[in-house]
Structures are given as structure tokens and as C-alpha cells.
Write an enzyme that holds these catalytic residues in place. Structure first.
Site, PDB file in Angstrom:
ATOM      1  N   GLY A  79       9.273  92.585   0.335  1.00  0.00           N
ATOM      2  CA  GLY A  79       8.951  92.293  -1.073  1.00  0.00           C
ATOM      3  C   GLY A  79       8.430  90.876  -1.205  1.00  0.00           C
ATOM      4  O   GLY A  79       9.179  89.907  -1.094  1.00  0.00           O
ATOM      5  N   VAL A  80       7.115  90.756  -1.438  1.00  0.00           N
ATOM      6  CA  VAL A  80       6.471  89.435  -1.475  1.00  0.00           C
ATOM      7  C   VAL A  80       6.386  88.904  -2.908  1.00  0.00           C
ATOM      8  O   VAL A  80       6.388  87.705  -3.141  1.00  0.00           O
ATOM      9  CB  VAL A  80       5.066  89.536  -0.821  1.00  0.00           C
ATOM     10  N   TYR A  83       3.011  89.293  -9.872  1.00  0.00           N
ATOM     11  CA  TYR A  83       2.725  90.278 -10.909  1.00  0.00           C
ATOM     12  C   TYR A  83       1.467  89.871 -11.647  1.00  0.00           C
ATOM     13  O   TYR A  83       1.008  88.739 -11.536  1.00  0.00           O
ATOM     14  CB  TYR A  83       3.915  90.384 -11.878  1.00  0.00           C
ATOM     15  N   SER A  91       8.837  83.122  -2.546  1.00  0.00           N
ATOM     16  CA  SER A  91      10.001  82.992  -1.655  1.00  0.00           C
ATOM     17  C   SER A  91       9.552  82.736  -0.217  1.00  0.00           C
ATOM     18  O   SER A  91      10.224  82.016   0.528  1.00  0.00           O
ATOM     19  CB  SER A  91      10.897  84.225  -1.737  1.00  0.00           C
ATOM     20  N   ASP A 108       4.953  93.994   2.085  1.00  0.00           N
ATOM     21  CA  ASP A 108       4.885  94.476   0.704  1.00  0.00           C
ATOM     22  C   ASP A 108       4.063  95.754   0.689  1.00  0.00           C
ATOM     23  O   ASP A 108       3.145  95.921   1.500  1.00  0.00           O
ATOM     24  CB  ASP A 108       4.230  93.435  -0.204  1.00  0.00           C
ATOM     25  N   GLN A 127       8.503  99.782   2.546  1.00  0.00           N
ATOM     26  CA  GLN A 127       9.799  99.552   3.183  1.00  0.00           C
ATOM     27  C   GLN A 127      10.435 100.835   3.706  1.00  0.00           C
ATOM     28  O   GLN A 127      11.440 100.781   4.415  1.00  0.00           O
ATOM     29  CB  GLN A 127      10.751  98.825   2.226  1.00  0.00           C
ATOM     30  N   HIS A 152      14.025  97.881  -4.845  1.00  0.00           N
ATOM     31  CA  HIS A 152      15.373  97.925  -5.436  1.00  0.00           C
ATOM     32  C   HIS A 152      15.819  99.342  -5.779  1.00  0.00           C
ATOM     33  O   HIS A 152      16.825  99.531  -6.475  1.00  0.00           O
ATOM     34  CB  HIS A 152      15.509  97.016  -6.660  1.00  0.00           C
ATOM     35  N   ASP A 178      19.704  92.363  -5.414  1.00  0.00           N
ATOM     36  CA  ASP A 178      19.560  93.134  -6.663  1.00  0.00           C
ATOM     37  C   ASP A 178      20.225  94.500  -6.607  1.00  0.00           C
ATOM     38  O   ASP A 178      19.649  95.506  -7.037  1.00  0.00           O
ATOM     39  CB  ASP A 178      18.071  93.274  -7.033  1.00  0.00           C
TER      40      ASP A 178
HETATM   41  C1  LIG Z   1      11.024  91.171  -6.811  1.00  0.00           C
HETATM   42  S1  LIG Z   1       9.455  91.199  -6.048  1.00  0.00           S
HETATM   43  C2  LIG Z   1       9.721  90.149  -4.646  1.00  0.00           C
HETATM   44  C3  LIG Z   1       9.863  88.709  -5.019  1.00  0.00           C
HETATM   45  C4  LIG Z   1       9.848  87.728  -3.872  1.00  0.00           C
HETATM   46  N1  LIG Z   1      10.696  88.147  -2.780  1.00  0.00           N
HETATM   47  C5  LIG Z   1      10.333  86.371  -4.350  1.00  0.00           C
HETATM   48  O1  LIG Z   1      11.558  86.136  -4.361  1.00  0.00           O
HETATM   49  O2  LIG Z   1       9.486  85.563  -4.719  1.00  0.00           O
HETATM   50  C6  LIG Z   1       9.456  92.816  -5.369  1.00  0.00           C
HETATM   51  C7  LIG Z   1       8.264  93.130  -4.495  1.00  0.00           C
HETATM   52  O3  LIG Z   1       8.551  94.334  -3.804  1.00  0.00           O
HETATM   53  C8  LIG Z   1       7.363  95.057  -3.636  1.00  0.00           C
HETATM   54  N2  LIG Z   1       7.677  96.480  -3.397  1.00  0.00           N
HETATM   55  C9  LIG Z   1       7.934  97.450  -4.295  1.00  0.00           C
HETATM   56  N3  LIG Z   1       8.136  98.627  -3.678  1.00  0.00           N
HETATM   57  C10 LIG Z   1       8.004  98.392  -2.357  1.00  0.00           C
HETATM   58  C11 LIG Z   1       8.093  99.219  -1.195  1.00  0.00           C
HETATM   59  N4  LIG Z   1       8.332 100.530  -1.275  1.00  0.00           N
HETATM   60  N5  LIG Z   1       7.907  98.643   0.004  1.00  0.00           N
HETATM   61  C12 LIG Z   1       7.633  97.314   0.116  1.00  0.00           C
HETATM   62  N6  LIG Z   1       7.527  96.490  -0.966  1.00  0.00           N
HETATM   63  C13 LIG Z   1       7.711  97.017  -2.172  1.00  0.00           C
HETATM   64  C14 LIG Z   1       6.589  94.813  -4.935  1.00  0.00           C
HETATM   65  O4  LIG Z   1       5.220  95.025  -4.743  1.00  0.00           O
HETATM   66  C15 LIG Z   1       6.955  93.366  -5.252  1.00  0.00           C
HETATM   67  O5  LIG Z   1       5.961  92.512  -4.743  1.00  0.00           O
END
Ligand SMILES: C[S@@+](CC[C@H](N)C(=O)[O-])C[C@H]1O[C@@H](n2cnc3c(N)ncnc32)[C@H](O)[C@@H]1O
Length: 268
Positions: A79-80, A83, A91, A108, A127, A152, A178
């Protein structure tokens, strides 16, 4: 002092869109702060990740990671972020700055590969794409730290742990962020006592916690348990699992049939 500065930066960052002059200035300052040894709370606030402020994860991470700070750790974050068209990576920049000799991998489901540079490598991968994630982990790992800050969704949190846990180093740590989604049906969880909760991430890891006592079992263990798990800690919205592959032993001679019979008797 550092705590007050972190709060001040959080206030400055409130409602600040990424890419503005102040955002860029704070990120530049963060680089210097990282070199000077600033703690994760301040780095999180400066880079603008919600791991401090919105969540209080960085105080837990500081405790876990401080001793490794100067080491060439390998860290993987699922998760990178980013938005409304922004690339994210807040992070990842924080980890790069904190672990001066660290190798940071981000994955991501969306294409954030433009963030790759130097010690930070970013890949597009879901993931729960087992073959791709496994091959990435084999290439980039094994890891000292893995953090799941992805979808999440409860099913994803559980499945991703299953895929990535073998790629945590001996002595390493796996973190699920989370986990409040365990209580939310929209994420595949549910309120306590409901079928949704039974399938939740919190419930799954609670059932894994007996792993730490495997040497004390008198009967074969269910397949899910793992002798390599040395501890599982539950924090607010956070699960932290540590790996230690050194064998642990019971202080009792549990292979003695007489003792086993005694311990198996319900009346003592
Ligand atoms: C909460 S953000 C991450 C924030 C980042 N880690 C930070 O703390 O700055 C969640 C990220 O998870 C990614 N995401 C959502 N579903 C996903 C999946 N199935 N596999 C990988 N990444 C996913 C989204 O695209 C989003 O960029």
C-alpha cells in the site's frame, strides 16, 4: 520538544494538498531531519503519512525499529497511498529517511512505479496475487519488516500474511495496520459475536496466538499454528507478529508418558 514539533507540523499539514510549496518545503526539511536522527513521529508528520496523528502507529514502530535504524534493513510495505491523482509514497519516503542504509520496497495495486529511485523500489502488484507477490518477495526479501497498509479488507489481511510470512527474516517483524476493519461488515468483518467477526483478521490472529506455546501442547496442533511465531502483540488498530526460529522447549518432560497421562487428567 520533538513531540511538540511533531504536533506543530501536523497542524501545519492540516488540509494541506500535496505538491504545494509548503508541502515541498516540509519534505525537504524531513530529509535533513532524518539525517539528524529525528524520530518517526516527526518524520511521519513532515512527510505527511497518516501513521502519526490520524493513527498513532509511529510510537509503536519507534520502539520496534530503533535498534535497527543504522542497519541495512529490508522493509516491504503493502500500500503506497496517494489519492485524487497524487502518486503517494509518503510512508516510503519516511522509511527511506529513517533507515539510512535500508532497502525499501513498496507494492500497490495501482501503478506507482514512478516513485522508484535509489534505495526505494515500487512494484505494481495486488496483495493477494500469490504468484507475483511471492516472486517479488523472493527477489526483494527476505525482510526485516513487512507492513500491510493495503486494502484493509479482512480476507486480504489474512491471505497476505499467509503469502508474506515465509519471507520475514528470522528475528523480523510483520505488521498489519488498520485492523479496526475487523468490526466493519463493509470490509468483511463484523461486530463481536456475529459471523462476520468470526472471519475477521482480529479473530484469525487471536487464534494464531497459541503458536507461542506450541512446545507445551499435549495433542497435535491445528495446522494454522506456527512454531516460528515468538510473539503477537495487539495495539490500537495494529497487530505486530515477531519471528524467532530458535527452538523453544517446555520446562516439563512432556515426552514422559506418565507425566502426559497426569497432565491429561481433568481432575489433576
Ligand atoms: C492507506 S493507503 C497506503 C498509505 C501509505 N502506506 C502511507 O502510509 O503513506 C492504501 C493503499 O493500498 C492500495 N491498495 C488497495 N488495495 C490493494 C491491493 N489489493 N493490493 C495492493 N495495494 C492495494 C491503495 O491503492 C492505496 O494506495
Amino acid at each position: 520538544m520533538a513531540g511538540r514539533l511533531s504536533r506543530l507540523v501536523l497542524n501545519l499539514r492540516r488540509n494541506l494538498p500535496p505538491g504545494t510549496a509548503l508541502d515541498r518545503y516540509l519534505q525537504r526539511f524531513a530529509k535533513v531531519a532524518g539525517w539528524l536522527g529525528a524520530e518517526l513521529d516527526l518524520l511521519a508528520a513532515l512527510y505527511g503519512t497518516d501513521k502519526f496523528g490520524e493513527h498513532d502507529y509511529t510510537p509503536v514502530y519507534e520502539e520496534l525499529m530503533r535498534a535497527s535504524r543504522r542497519k541495512p534493513v529490508r522493509l516491504l510495505e503493502v500500500g503506497v497511498g496517494g489519492y485524487e491523482g497524487a502518486l503517494g509514497g509518503e510512508s516510503l519516503r519516511m522509511w527511506e529517511s529513517y533507515f539510512r542504509h535500508g532497502h525499501i520496497t513498496g507494492i500497490d495495486v495501482f501503478d506507482k512505479t514512478a516513485l522508484s529511485r535509489g534505495r526505494v523500489q515500487v512494484f505494481q502488484c495486488s496483495q493477494v496475487d500469490r504468484p507475483k507477490l511471492t516472486s517479488l518477495a523472493q527477489e526483494q526479501g527476505p525482510f526485516d519488516f513487512i507492513l500491510d497498509d493495503g486494502s484493509h479488507l479482512n480476507a486480504h489481511q489474512i491471505e497476505t500474511f499467509g503469502i508474506l510470512w515465509p519471507h520475514v527474516k528470522d528475528g523480523g517483524t510483520y505488521i498489519v495496520e488498520d485492523v479496526q476493519t475487523s468490526y466493519w461488515p463493509a470490509y468483511g468483518g463484523g461486530p463481536l459475536g456475529t459471523p462476520g467477526y468470526e472471519l475477521s483478521c482480529m479473530q484469525w490472529f487471536k487464534q494464531l496466538v497459541d503458536s507461542v506455546n506450541l512446545p507445551e501442547f499435549l495433542a497435535p496442533a491445528p495446522g494454522r499454528l506456527d512454531a516460528g511465531i515468538s510473539s503477537i502483540a495487539f495495539h490500537h488498530n495494529l497487530i505486530v507478529v515477531k519471528k524467532d526460529l530458535a527452538a523453544r522447549y517446555s520446562n516439563m518432560q512432556l515426552d514422559d508418558p506418565e507425566l502426559r497421562r497426569t497432565l491429561m487428567r481433568a481432575d489433576g
